[in-house]
Design an enzyme around this catalytic site. Structure first.
Site, PDB file in Angstrom:
ATOM      1  N   ARG A   1     -11.597  -0.391 -14.466  1.00  0.00           N
ATOM      2  CA  ARG A   1     -10.270  -0.964 -14.251  1.00  0.00           C
ATOM      3  C   ARG A   1     -10.281  -2.428 -14.675  1.00  0.00           C
ATOM      4  O   ARG A   1     -11.256  -3.121 -14.420  1.00  0.00           O
ATOM      5  CB  ARG A   1      -9.908  -0.878 -12.758  1.00  0.00           C
ATOM      6  CG  ARG A   1      -9.203   0.401 -12.361  1.00  0.00           C
ATOM      7  CD  ARG A   1      -9.113   0.593 -10.875  1.00  0.00           C
ATOM      8  NE  ARG A   1      -8.556  -0.539 -10.118  1.00  0.00           N
ATOM      9  CZ  ARG A   1      -8.305  -0.513  -8.808  1.00  0.00           C
ATOM     10  NH1 ARG A   1      -8.554   0.592  -8.121  1.00  0.00           N
ATOM     11  NH2 ARG A   1      -7.823  -1.556  -8.194  1.00  0.00           N
TER      12      ARG A   1
ATOM     13  N   ARG B   1       0.129  -4.895   2.763  1.00  0.00           N
ATOM     14  CA  ARG B   1      -0.892  -5.879   2.414  1.00  0.00           C
ATOM     15  C   ARG B   1      -0.485  -7.294   2.822  1.00  0.00           C
ATOM     16  O   ARG B   1      -1.257  -8.222   2.618  1.00  0.00           O
ATOM     17  CB  ARG B   1      -1.083  -5.861   0.897  1.00  0.00           C
ATOM     18  CG  ARG B   1      -2.374  -5.191   0.411  1.00  0.00           C
ATOM     19  CD  ARG B   1      -2.271  -5.138  -1.088  1.00  0.00           C
ATOM     20  NE  ARG B   1      -3.494  -5.064  -1.807  1.00  0.00           N
ATOM     21  CZ  ARG B   1      -3.980  -3.952  -2.348  1.00  0.00           C
ATOM     22  NH1 ARG B   1      -3.386  -2.806  -2.141  1.00  0.00           N
ATOM     23  NH2 ARG B   1      -5.059  -3.995  -3.084  1.00  0.00           N
TER      24      ARG B   1
ATOM     25  N   LYS C   1     -11.268   3.238   0.402  1.00  0.00           N
ATOM     26  CA  LYS C   1      -9.992   3.834   0.836  1.00  0.00           C
ATOM     27  C   LYS C   1      -9.603   5.028  -0.036  1.00  0.00           C
ATOM     28  O   LYS C   1      -9.285   6.102   0.472  1.00  0.00           O
ATOM     29  CB  LYS C   1      -8.864   2.776   0.813  1.00  0.00           C
ATOM     30  CG  LYS C   1      -9.146   1.572   1.716  1.00  0.00           C
ATOM     31  CD  LYS C   1      -8.032   0.562   1.677  1.00  0.00           C
ATOM     32  CE  LYS C   1      -7.819  -0.103   0.341  1.00  0.00           C
ATOM     33  NZ  LYS C   1      -8.968  -0.937  -0.107  1.00  0.00           N
TER      34      LYS C   1
ATOM     35  N   ARG D   1     -17.556   0.673 -10.132  1.00  0.00           N
ATOM     36  CA  ARG D   1     -16.509   1.725 -10.116  1.00  0.00           C
ATOM     37  C   ARG D   1     -16.079   2.054 -11.545  1.00  0.00           C
ATOM     38  O   ARG D   1     -15.836   1.184 -12.364  1.00  0.00           O
ATOM     39  CB  ARG D   1     -15.298   1.241  -9.316  1.00  0.00           C
ATOM     40  CG  ARG D   1     -14.115   2.204  -9.386  1.00  0.00           C
ATOM     41  CD  ARG D   1     -13.100   1.983  -8.286  1.00  0.00           C
ATOM     42  NE  ARG D   1     -12.575   0.635  -8.214  1.00  0.00           N
ATOM     43  CZ  ARG D   1     -11.842   0.183  -7.196  1.00  0.00           C
ATOM     44  NH1 ARG D   1     -11.563   0.958  -6.169  1.00  0.00           N
ATOM     45  NH2 ARG D   1     -11.403  -1.063  -7.194  1.00  0.00           N
TER      46      ARG D   1
HETATM   47  P1  ADP Z   1     -10.872   1.258  -2.533  1.00  0.00           P
HETATM   48  O1  ADP Z   1      -9.882   2.368  -2.768  1.00  0.00           O
HETATM   49  O2  ADP Z   1     -10.944   0.840  -1.094  1.00  0.00           O
HETATM   50  O3  ADP Z   1     -10.671   0.087  -3.451  1.00  0.00           O
HETATM   51  P2  ADP Z   1     -12.815   3.160  -3.655  1.00  0.00           P
HETATM   52  O4  ADP Z   1     -12.626   4.359  -2.787  1.00  0.00           O
HETATM   53  O5  ADP Z   1     -12.262   3.215  -5.031  1.00  0.00           O
HETATM   54  O6  ADP Z   1     -12.320   1.818  -2.873  1.00  0.00           O
HETATM   55  O7  ADP Z   1     -14.391   2.868  -3.715  1.00  0.00           O
HETATM   56  C1  ADP Z   1     -14.896   1.796  -4.513  1.00  0.00           C
HETATM   57  C2  ADP Z   1     -16.182   2.244  -5.230  1.00  0.00           C
HETATM   58  O8  ADP Z   1     -17.204   2.454  -4.252  1.00  0.00           O
HETATM   59  C3  ADP Z   1     -16.025   3.564  -5.982  1.00  0.00           C
HETATM   60  O9  ADP Z   1     -16.772   3.473  -7.180  1.00  0.00           O
HETATM   61  C4  ADP Z   1     -16.622   4.617  -5.023  1.00  0.00           C
HETATM   62  O10 ADP Z   1     -17.229   5.693  -5.735  1.00  0.00           O
HETATM   63  C5  ADP Z   1     -17.671   3.811  -4.256  1.00  0.00           C
HETATM   64  N1  ADP Z   1     -17.752   4.212  -2.846  1.00  0.00           N
HETATM   65  C6  ADP Z   1     -16.744   4.574  -2.024  1.00  0.00           C
HETATM   66  N2  ADP Z   1     -17.206   4.850  -0.778  1.00  0.00           N
HETATM   67  C7  ADP Z   1     -18.551   4.614  -0.825  1.00  0.00           C
HETATM   68  C8  ADP Z   1     -19.620   4.698   0.155  1.00  0.00           C
HETATM   69  N3  ADP Z   1     -19.380   5.049   1.429  1.00  0.00           N
HETATM   70  N4  ADP Z   1     -20.864   4.385  -0.257  1.00  0.00           N
HETATM   71  C9  ADP Z   1     -21.102   3.992  -1.527  1.00  0.00           C
HETATM   72  N5  ADP Z   1     -20.164   3.905  -2.488  1.00  0.00           N
HETATM   73  C10 ADP Z   1     -18.902   4.194  -2.139  1.00  0.00           C
HETATM   74  P1  AMP Z   2      -5.476  -1.200  -5.230  1.00  0.00           P
HETATM   75  O1  AMP Z   2      -5.529  -0.002  -6.118  1.00  0.00           O
HETATM   76  O2  AMP Z   2      -4.988  -0.905  -3.849  1.00  0.00           O
HETATM   77  O3  AMP Z   2      -6.766  -1.988  -5.239  1.00  0.00           O
HETATM   78  O4  AMP Z   2      -4.354  -2.157  -5.855  1.00  0.00           O
HETATM   79  C1  AMP Z   2      -4.480  -2.673  -7.176  1.00  0.00           C
HETATM   80  C2  AMP Z   2      -3.475  -3.811  -7.386  1.00  0.00           C
HETATM   81  O5  AMP Z   2      -2.119  -3.300  -7.247  1.00  0.00           O
HETATM   82  C3  AMP Z   2      -3.538  -4.984  -6.401  1.00  0.00           C
HETATM   83  O6  AMP Z   2      -4.533  -5.938  -6.734  1.00  0.00           O
HETATM   84  C4  AMP Z   2      -2.118  -5.553  -6.545  1.00  0.00           C
HETATM   85  O7  AMP Z   2      -1.964  -6.273  -7.746  1.00  0.00           O
HETATM   86  C5  AMP Z   2      -1.270  -4.276  -6.649  1.00  0.00           C
HETATM   87  N1  AMP Z   2      -0.858  -3.770  -5.312  1.00  0.00           N
HETATM   88  C6  AMP Z   2      -1.190  -2.577  -4.758  1.00  0.00           C
HETATM   89  N2  AMP Z   2      -0.648  -2.438  -3.547  1.00  0.00           N
HETATM   90  C7  AMP Z   2       0.020  -3.583  -3.298  1.00  0.00           C
HETATM   91  C8  AMP Z   2       0.769  -4.076  -2.191  1.00  0.00           C
HETATM   92  N3  AMP Z   2       0.938  -3.331  -1.075  1.00  0.00           N
HETATM   93  N4  AMP Z   2       1.324  -5.310  -2.282  1.00  0.00           N
HETATM   94  C9  AMP Z   2       1.178  -6.055  -3.392  1.00  0.00           C
HETATM   95  N5  AMP Z   2       0.481  -5.673  -4.463  1.00  0.00           N
HETATM   96  C10 AMP Z   2      -0.096  -4.449  -4.432  1.00  0.00           C
END
Ligand code: ADP
Ligand code: AMP
Length: 211
Positions: free
Chosen positions: A155, A84, A13, A123
């Protein structure tokens, strides 16, 4: 244009949000990013995030409500990580109704859990907001940010134990929203297992059709 990016943690995302914002000049509203900022001065939020739990709905909804009142969202927004829970989705509907704003679509980026685990484990992020993957999106110099040169970190909630909890939370509390948005006719299925470029092309094709 007003869109939601929906999907499990690690689906891509944030990665897609960056590309969408660049191309379409909309505001990226990531509740995860907002809470990563908030946790610096709030121990409760910090503890919940480190444990992979959700922040209580009232706190989340109040924060989004405030953010959606700012002028910069008038040209369009991209919600990432919100809603969420069903309560959050209903609260969002109320907010949008009041402001007379319509959602164009909810992009459901799906990937299998095994893939999410691999992506999250690899990541690495920078304090400047840049994000990398140790295999799939390498920085030019290992462990250093391409944009600002700072050290990359993992993270706290990307540690293996927490990832499993986050995926369970997703299955139990967030996944049911797919039906909610299907009923509203807003879901657009995106295969998140493709490479980044193809995922983006699929998203861009939908945006083009909606314009
Ligand atoms: P989200 O925001 O949904 O948690 P991220 O965009 O941070 O996910 O992506 C999670 C990890 O996967 C990051 O390290 C990113 O570089 C990698 N990633 C994202 N999209 C792809 C893809 N299409 N193929 C491979 N790796 C990806
Ligand atoms: P994300 O970066 O979207 O993976 O979110 C990281 C963390 O932030 C989650 O695991 C939750 O602890 C908190 N968080 C983010 N968005 C929400 C949401 N819409 N509702 C509740 N917790 C959230």
């Amino acid at each position: 244009m007003n869109y939601i990016l929906f999907g499990p943690p690690g689906a891509g995302k944030g990665t897609q949000a960056k590309k969408i914002v660049e191309k379409y000049n909309v505001v990226h509203l990531s509740t995860g990013d907002m809470f990563r900022e908030a946790k610096k001065s709030d121990e409760k939020i910090s503890a919940l995030m480190a444990a992979g739990k959700l922040i209580p709905d009232e706190t989340v909804v109040e924060m989004v409500q405030k953010r959606l009142k700012k002028d910069d969202v008038k040209n369009g927004f991209l919600l990432d990580g919100f809603p969420r829970t069903l309560n959050q989705a209903k609260a969002l509907d109320e907010m949008l109704k009041k402001e007379n704003i319509k959602l164009d679509a909810v992009f459901f980026i799906s990937i299998p859990h095994e893939e999410a685990i691999k992506r999250i484990a690899g990541r690495r992020v920078c304090g400047c907001g840049a994000s990398y993957h140790i295999h799939f999106l390498k920085s030019k110099i290992e462990g250093k940010c391409d944009l600002c040169g700072s050290d990359l970190i993992q993270r706290v909630d990307d540690k293996e134990e927490t990832v499993m909890e986050r995926l369970t939370v997703y299955d139990n509390q967030t996944k049911p929203l797919i039906d909610y948005y299907k009923t509203a006719g807003l879901i657009v299925n995106i295969d998140g297992a493709q490479d980044e470029k193809n995922v983006f092309e699929q998203i861009a094709a939908t945006i083009k059709n909606k314009k």
